[in-house]
Design a protein around this motif. Structure first.
Motif, PDB file in Angstrom:
ATOM      1  N   UNK A   1       5.783  57.091  42.104  1.00  0.00           N
ATOM      2  CA  UNK A   1       4.296  57.558  41.138  1.00  0.00           C
ATOM      3  C   UNK A   1       4.812  58.253  39.543  1.00  0.00           C
ATOM      4  N   UNK A   2       4.133  57.081  38.886  1.00  0.00           N
ATOM      5  CA  UNK A   2       4.281  57.396  37.533  1.00  0.00           C
ATOM      6  C   UNK A   2       3.469  58.311  36.417  1.00  0.00           C
ATOM      7  N   UNK A   3       3.824  59.165  36.032  1.00  0.00           N
ATOM      8  CA  UNK A   3       3.623  60.109  35.064  1.00  0.00           C
ATOM      9  C   UNK A   3       2.314  59.789  33.881  1.00  0.00           C
TER      10      UNK A   3
ATOM     11  N   UNK B   1      -4.807  54.317  36.596  1.00  0.00           N
ATOM     12  CA  UNK B   1      -3.710  53.276  35.743  1.00  0.00           C
ATOM     13  C   UNK B   1      -3.669  51.994  35.303  1.00  0.00           C
TER      14      UNK B   1
ATOM     15  N   UNK C   1       8.206  67.638  51.641  1.00  0.00           N
ATOM     16  CA  UNK C   1       8.536  66.471  50.288  1.00  0.00           C
ATOM     17  C   UNK C   1       9.754  67.267  49.979  1.00  0.00           C
TER      18      UNK C   1
ATOM     19  N   UNK D   1       7.717  59.221  34.425  1.00  0.00           N
ATOM     20  CA  UNK D   1       7.352  58.626  33.145  1.00  0.00           C
ATOM     21  C   UNK D   1       7.314  57.865  32.978  1.00  0.00           C
TER      22      UNK D   1
ATOM     23  N   UNK E   1       9.806  61.872  46.540  1.00  0.00           N
ATOM     24  CA  UNK E   1       8.941  60.952  45.449  1.00  0.00           C
ATOM     25  C   UNK E   1       9.398  61.411  44.492  1.00  0.00           C
TER      26      UNK E   1
ATOM     27  N   UNK F   1       3.050  69.992  47.934  1.00  0.00           N
ATOM     28  CA  UNK F   1       2.293  69.352  47.381  1.00  0.00           C
ATOM     29  C   UNK F   1       1.877  68.958  49.098  1.00  0.00           C
TER      30      UNK F   1
ATOM     31  N   UNK G   1      -4.910  59.035  40.273  1.00  0.00           N
ATOM     32  CA  UNK G   1      -4.217  58.295  39.035  1.00  0.00           C
ATOM     33  C   UNK G   1      -4.025  56.767  38.755  1.00  0.00           C
TER      34      UNK G   1
ATOM     35  N   UNK H   1      -5.131  63.343  30.387  1.00  0.00           N
ATOM     36  CA  UNK H   1      -3.218  62.884  29.916  1.00  0.00           C
ATOM     37  C   UNK H   1      -3.457  62.182  28.726  1.00  0.00           C
TER      38      UNK H   1
ATOM     39  N   UNK I   1      -3.495  59.991  47.401  1.00  0.00           N
ATOM     40  CA  UNK I   1      -3.422  60.424  46.096  1.00  0.00           C
ATOM     41  C   UNK I   1      -3.991  59.737  45.102  1.00  0.00           C
TER      42      UNK I   1
ATOM     43  N   UNK J   1      -0.042  67.128  39.452  1.00  0.00           N
ATOM     44  CA  UNK J   1      -0.464  65.592  38.683  1.00  0.00           C
ATOM     45  C   UNK J   1      -0.163  64.852  40.348  1.00  0.00           C
ATOM     46  N   UNK J   2       0.917  64.216  40.987  1.00  0.00           N
ATOM     47  CA  UNK J   2       0.970  63.953  41.975  1.00  0.00           C
ATOM     48  C   UNK J   2      -0.357  63.705  43.120  1.00  0.00           C
ATOM     49  N   UNK J   3      -1.150  64.680  42.601  1.00  0.00           N
ATOM     50  CA  UNK J   3      -2.437  64.442  44.046  1.00  0.00           C
ATOM     51  C   UNK J   3      -3.035  64.344  43.069  1.00  0.00           C
TER      52      UNK J   3
END
Lengths: 551, 160
Positions: free
Chosen positions: A276-278, B34, A190, A237, A233, A313, B30, B69, B27, A293-295
């Motif tokens: 991927x949005x934080x 959201x 990745x 934010x 990916x 990842x 999240x 978060x 995954x 966080x991605x996971x």
């Protein structure tokens, strides 16, 4: 007339917040009403002339005539006088604050003239929502070159020779990072673009994503090819809704044109990118936390090794690069390593993008060759300190960085030199502070941020930041005690040495550097119970009528 | 004061639909949370067991991610979410004062919602619009160069 004009209305967050969308619509309507067929109206990313505070800004190409503070009611005049009759509207042009001279073309504005735009090459010059604009500006040429004419090893070699170093803060050589990942044998790898710009005071990644999303996509795809990744990916934010929107548009367009997906450009290389949005956690900028966080886990860092290049990842080899690093990749492949290595200082090649803000006349994004001195950036480009105040310090690198005092203004801005004066490049935030800024308060501010953002996994960071914050708060409230500075230094060093991840290892830097350079200010707070800079509460807002004194 | 607006009953069927739609994603936890929040404005606690079951997790694990978060909320928020930016540039230009002013004016602390569900007051680490500091964000609109007068106007407009 005869010449075709393109009107670029800035559609980045600052200008949008001042109403640039209405200006754009007014241009569209007015051009249509006056029946001008040789005028195109486009939105663009930030024109980046450091005058975001005078927005909304409009640039008329190809002449590069630059209008500031444009309101919808000004539009008919610009259209009839300038676009129809060829006479620019003087009252909306930029006036140089020093000479009082009107400056029509943005190339001639001081702020712009001293810059060198590599990463921001397309910002403000193309419509970020149209892939054809990017292609017309030479976009995706590098991708074709890399995929069709170069082996992955040659791509890595080119990046190594260019001397490109990670622009996320640590400055690790990108070519070597890619080589590690390339050499790990795995059927699935990745590559991630880290667009989790969480540093308060930094906004260059937001700007690049909003103004030139395809450059990042192209760089990520080339990186994927180089390391042998199957999937990319972009971790962005969620506080940057416009960047997210433009990235989605750009990804769809790139897929439709065949720059992403199966067998890209007939090269046999298959690669796609997911967004991927934080969800709001500063620590997710740290690479192992970002991966968690991605996971979809809690974004907590883990000890390294194993490094993400070995097991990232889903346990697969993973490379993580910053937005600006990736935006630099296409132009390096396109123009060659030697060209890039010709810019910058000995060990830091290329340019750096700085987010100049705080007590400065021209706030905005500044791109300069590595090694440019602080004074050039603050006075020549930034226009100096407003209201006749004196410069006190420059804070670089956000909560991981430090404060550089005004007495060393010739410090070159590159990885090595900033480290020598106790600060860091970080992601490029540069907050200018004038004589009224209390340095103890600045340290307290950063600690309050890192204390709140510490994930709490390791003890030194969790407890150390809390302790330091308590002491700093006490000092700013005039309750400092003899010996507080020594205690602070002791905790700071411990936290720095023993924390698990970058957040803890760097968060004492604002404390250490302010004590190092402004110890007398700490002493005055503690011994004399006064703030030599000013009363912090008194300073910030111009008018405080009707506001009861807080605290 | 306006009529108190109770949060509407949570449509569990809709939550199940969202979960099913996102399940294909790798995954997905999240992203699912959201999307639920985007639709409902917050993550209804009733949604947690449903999400957990479909992802083969314990509800506590889902709760753990949500609480980690900053942008996940398990309580309904006001019609107008006012966020004060706390970035460095905003800070040196007076964000703290703006926050205090808002707290006084709205009668709530940071993180709270007014009883009539009109306003929620929050802070944000940095929205990256440092050139216009200090900034206040109302729902999605950024208001730069804030000062006490402008802020007062902004609130009256919202009430108008």
């Amino acid at each position: 007339m005869g010449e075709a004009y393109t009107v670029f209305v800035c559609a980045e967050t600052p200008c949008l917040s001042m109403g640039s969308e209405d200006v754009y619509r007014a241009f569209e309507a007015e051009v249509k009403r006056q029946g001008l067929s040789n005028v195109a109206v486009e939105i663009s990313g930030c024109h980046g002339h450091g005058l975001c505070n005078h927005g909304p800004s409009v640039v008329v190409e190809p002449e590069g005539i630059f209008y500031l503070g444009v309101r919808p009611e000004d539009v008919p005049e610009i259209v009839s006088a300038h676009l129809r009759d060829g006479r620019p509207v003087e009252r909306l042009l930029y006036r140089d604050p020093k000479s009082g001279r009107l400056i029509a073309r943005y190339h001639d504005v001081d702020f712009y003239r001293k810059q060198c735009r590599v990463i921001l090459r397309n910002c403000g010059r193309i419509n970020p929502e149209k892939i054809d604009h990017y292609i017309a500006a030479g976009g995706y040429r590098a991708l074709a070159k890399a995929l069709l004419k170069m082996t992955p090893e040659q791509v890595i070699e080119e990046i190594k020779r260019s001397g490109l170093r990670g622009r996320g803060g640590a400055g690790f050589p990108t070519g070597r990072k890619w080589e590690f990942a390339r050499n790990v044998c795995s059927p699935e790898k990745f590559i991630i673009c880290n667009a989790d710009e969480g540093d308060p005071g930094a906004f260059m990644d937001r700007s690049v994503l909003e103004a030139d999303p395809h450059a990042v996509i192209e760089g990520l795809t080339i990186g994927g090819y180089a390391i042998g990744a199957t999937t990319g990916f972009i971790y962005v934010r969620a506080e940057y809704p416009l960047a997210v929107k433009r990235l989605r548009i750009a990804l769809d367009q790139a897929r439709a044109k065949g720059f992403l997906g199966k067998n890209i450009l007939g090269s046999g290389f298959t690669f796609d990118i997911y967004l991927k949005e934080g969800a709001g956690a500063f620590v997710c900028g740290e690479e192992t936390a970002l991966i968690a966080s991605i996971e979809s886990q809690r974004g907590m860092p883990r000890p390294r090794p194993p490094y993400p290049a070995q097991a990232g990842l889903a346990g697969k080899p993973t490379t993580i690069n910053n937005v600006k690093t990736l935006a630099s990749v296409p132009i390096i492949i396109d123009r060659g390593a030697a060209w890039f290595a010709g810019i910058g200082s000995e060990k830091s090649k290329g340019t750096t993008v700085l987010a100049l803000s705080g007590k400065i006349v021209n706030a905005g994004l500044v791109e300069v060759p590595m090694g440019t001195s602080l004074s050039t950036i603050i006075y020549d480009i930034g226009g100096g300190i407003p209201d006749g105040k004196r410069l006190k310090a420059v804070q670089t690198g956000g909560p991981s960085g430090g404060c550089i005092p005004a007495r060393i203004p010739d410090t070159p801005v590159d990885f090595e030199s900033l480290a020598m004066v106790g600060s860091i490049m970080g992601s490029g935030g540069m907050v200018v502070m004038d004589e009224e800024t209390c340095m103890v308060e600045v340290a307290r501010y950063f600690l309050s941020f890192t204390q709140a953002e510490s994930c709490g996994k390791c003890v030194p960071c969790r407890l150390g930041t809390k302790q330091m914050l308590e002491i700093l708060t006490r000092i700013t409230e005039g309750k400092g005690q003899e010996g507080d500075v020594e205690t602070l230094l002791k905790i700071a060093r411990t936290v720095k040495e023993t924390s698990l991840c970058g957040l803890g290892q760097t968060c004492p830097n604002p404390v250490l550097s302010t004590i190092h350079y402004f110890r007398d200010e700490y002493e005055a707070h503690i011994k004399e119970k006064r703030c030599p800079a000013s009363n912090w509460e008194r300073l910030p807002l111009k008018s405080r009528r009707g506001v009861r004194a807080p605290r | 004061m306006r009529e108190v607006d109770r949060s509407p009953g949570v449509n569990l069927e809709r939550i199940k639909e969202i979960v099913a739609e996102c399940k294909v994603e790798r995954w997905a936890l999240i992203p699912v949370v959201q999307r639920i929040q985007n639709e409902f404005g917050y993550v209804p606690p009733e949604a947690i067991p449903i999400v957990a079951k479909s992802m083969k997790l314990f509800p506590s694990q889902v709760q753990g991610v949500i609480s980690f978060y900053a942008q996940f909320y398990t309580k309904p928020r006001g019609r107008q979410v006012i966020r004060v930016c706390r970035g460095t540039a905003c800070h040196v230009r007076g964000a703290e004062t703006l926050l205090k002013m808002l707290e006084e004016r709205l009668g709530i602390q940071e993180g709270e919602t007014t009883p009539d569900m009109e306003y929620t007051l929050e802070t944000v680490a940095c929205i990256g619009v440092c050139t216009l500091a200090p900034n206040v964000v109302v729902n999605d609109a950024v208001h730069g160069y804030m000062d006490p007068e402008k802020l007062a106007k902004l609130l009256t407009k919202g009430e108008g």
